[in-house]
Design a protein around this motif. Structure first.
Motif: not given
Length: 192
Positions: A130-134, A139-141
């Motif tokens: 979940x932390x990696x996904x966040x 980064x995508x933003x």
């Protein structure tokens, strides 16, 4: 000298019910307004008291022609109480059954979720994912300004703005005001 205390609403209801039970007859509202004071219920409040009894299904009413008749028999009240009792018993039984189903469901959900090293490791792994996904979303933003779909949408907005201005020159001032309201200004760089 002290004033005589009037009857409470519940006392008035009981007195009006006594009129019906004692006579076991049908009455017009005018007749009840004449009989009410004999039982301590002033005629001005008889209509409201009788209506509250009708609302609680303790007194029945029916319109025959232009007249509205009221009546209540002791057996009607007994039947209503029995029906209410049976409904409440049924509701209680259903609630107890539902409670037992929920307890059983909860117990089933607890099975396999007992604390263990394997469970703890899986929870830790879930938190890490979940932390990696966040972090990836953040980064995508950061690269959203370079998103081809966003750039195309922005170009479409400016193209539409230019078309409106040239097609409707008489409404240029109104259009510019509308653009400012929705946030399209000269320094407009990205969609939100």
């Amino acid at each position: 000298m002290s004033k005589k205390r009037g009857l409470s609403l519940e006392e008035k209801r009981e007195q009006m019910l006594q009129i019906f039970y004692e006579s076991q007859d049908f009455f017009l509202l005018k007749e009840l307004e004449k009989m009410g004071p004999k039982k301590g219920v002033i005629s001005q409040s008889v209509k409201d008291v009788v209506q509250s009894l009708v609302d609680d299904d303790l007194v029945l009413k029916d319109k025959i022609g232009t007249s509205v008749y009221f009546w209540s028999l002791p057996s009607c009240a007994g039947n209503q109480l029995r029906n209410t009792y049976n409904k409440l018993e049924s509701d209680l039984s259903n609630s107890r059954k539902r409670y037992m189903e929920l307890v059983e469901h909860r117990d089933n959900l607890k099975r396999g979720r007992e604390d263990s090293e394997e469970r703890e490791a899986a929870l830790e792994e879930l938190k890490a994912v979940e932390l990696h996904h966040k972090k990836l979303k953040e980064e995508l933003a950061a690269y959203a300004d370079s998103d081809p779909a966003a750039v195309e949408a922005m170009n479409n907005i400016f193209t539409l703005q230019q078309w409106c201005s040239t097609t409707f020159p008489e409404a240029k001032e109104q259009l510019e005001h509308m653009y400012r309201e929705v946030g399209i200004t000269e320094d407009f760089e990205y969609l939100q």
